[in-house]
Design a protein around this motif. Sequence first.
Motif, PDB file in Angstrom:
ATOM      1  N   TYR A 230       0.838  -1.193   0.000  1.00 38.14           N
ATOM      2  CA  TYR A 230       0.000   0.000   0.000  1.00 38.14           C
ATOM      3  C   TYR A 230       0.874   1.245   0.000  1.00 38.14           C
ATOM      4  N   GLU A 231       0.376   2.284  -0.649  1.00 36.18           N
ATOM      5  CA  GLU A 231       1.174   3.509  -0.722  1.00 36.18           C
ATOM      6  C   GLU A 231       1.378   4.146   0.645  1.00 36.18           C
TER       7      GLU A 231
ATOM      8  N   GLU B  54       4.805   3.531   2.732  1.00 36.63           N
ATOM      9  CA  GLU B  54       5.964   4.405   2.487  1.00 36.63           C
ATOM     10  C   GLU B  54       5.659   5.838   2.873  1.00 36.63           C
ATOM     11  N   ARG B  55       4.437   6.286   2.585  1.00 37.56           N
ATOM     12  CA  ARG B  55       4.076   7.671   2.876  1.00 37.56           C
ATOM     13  C   ARG B  55       4.179   7.985   4.363  1.00 37.56           C
TER      14      ARG B  55
END
Length: 411
Positions: free
Chosen positions: A39-40, A43-44
């Motif tokens: 899922y993004e 890292e975000r």
Amino acid sequence: MTKKIVVTGLGATSPLGGTAAESWSALLAGESGATTLDYEWVERTQLPITFAAQARVRPIEVLARHETKRLDPSSQFALIAGREAWADAGEPQVEPERLAVDWATGIGGVWTLLDAWDTLRERGPRRVLPMTVPMLMPNGPGAAIGMDLHARAGITTVVSACASSTESLVNAYNRLQAGLADVVIAGGSEAAIHPLPIASFAAMQALSKRNDDPATASRPYDISRDGFVLGEGAAALVLETEEHALARGAHIYAELLGGSVTSDAYHITAPDPEGSAAARAMIETIRNAGADLADVMHINAHATSTPVGDIAEYNALRRVFGDLLEGIPVSATKASTGHLLGGAGAIEALFTVKALSERILPPTINLTEQDPAIPLDVVAAPRPLGAGNVLAISNSFGFGGHNAVVAFRSV
């Protein structure tokens, strides 16, 4: 007069499979449900832990679109498991006023709550969904099952951290003994694989850090264990009086002999290292079952894979069983499923029932070098269970010092 309470239906959606049968089969095969999170937001948000044990089958693949839109994931998992258990029990013909739900969660609708907070901050109050509060309520999962099956004898929700769904089974047993219902759907669900819980558990050094090898991260009793793996999913058991089950010709998996709930009153997160209250929960469970310590032939341990927790549970087990402990096979199934928090006790109770009904004990994977300070007889590969009536217990312990234990007997 004490009634016999039996298990007639099983349902689950877990990191090992989308049904109870699939989860059990994968458990026996030694599979792990832990995978890297793709899922993004990983890292975000710069999460230090990048893996978890996600439900293998996503609810969108099972439920109608309107159900996924109006239910938090914790309720979605609950509805899937509850429906499967109900169908497995043969959809009992029971008056709504004699059907109850005893459900559990450790955290509740955390995805709904935090998504709504983001919406409020970024888009304003008019964009917050009107169903937000019903979706985030901890009693939402139990209510979803109750409304789906028209249960009107009561819907109760336990929130006792990682002991929650084992406590829900104890409550269901007591409800049936009191004659307040003929059939109860009991279990628990959790859907907390979200950046905030992950970050918080990581901050308290509770999670395994094996980002490079998630499948081997949950390793109860291993000398190199370094924390638990966060899991999600749900499990449900249909419970009823033996009289009611026999009258309708139901298949009986096992007998629920009851359980016990105690508390440490020691620390908000750490277990009492002496394990005295946990031991008392086991002793009371066995005594309430009308059994002796020597009758216990299997233990599904809480065994989270934390350095402190596994030792504390061993101390409690040794306090209860003494030298008898050396001859009792122990399974630690969180090695495969990860830790489902409020749903953990339910899936482990389901595995205990399957072990008794199919006469085979599930393995504990990832045990490469057993901690010499925990000299248990750990089931490392599927092991046949002997004939005759066999008694097993399933342990659950949670933040806040909650202890819950249930006992089952083969039929």
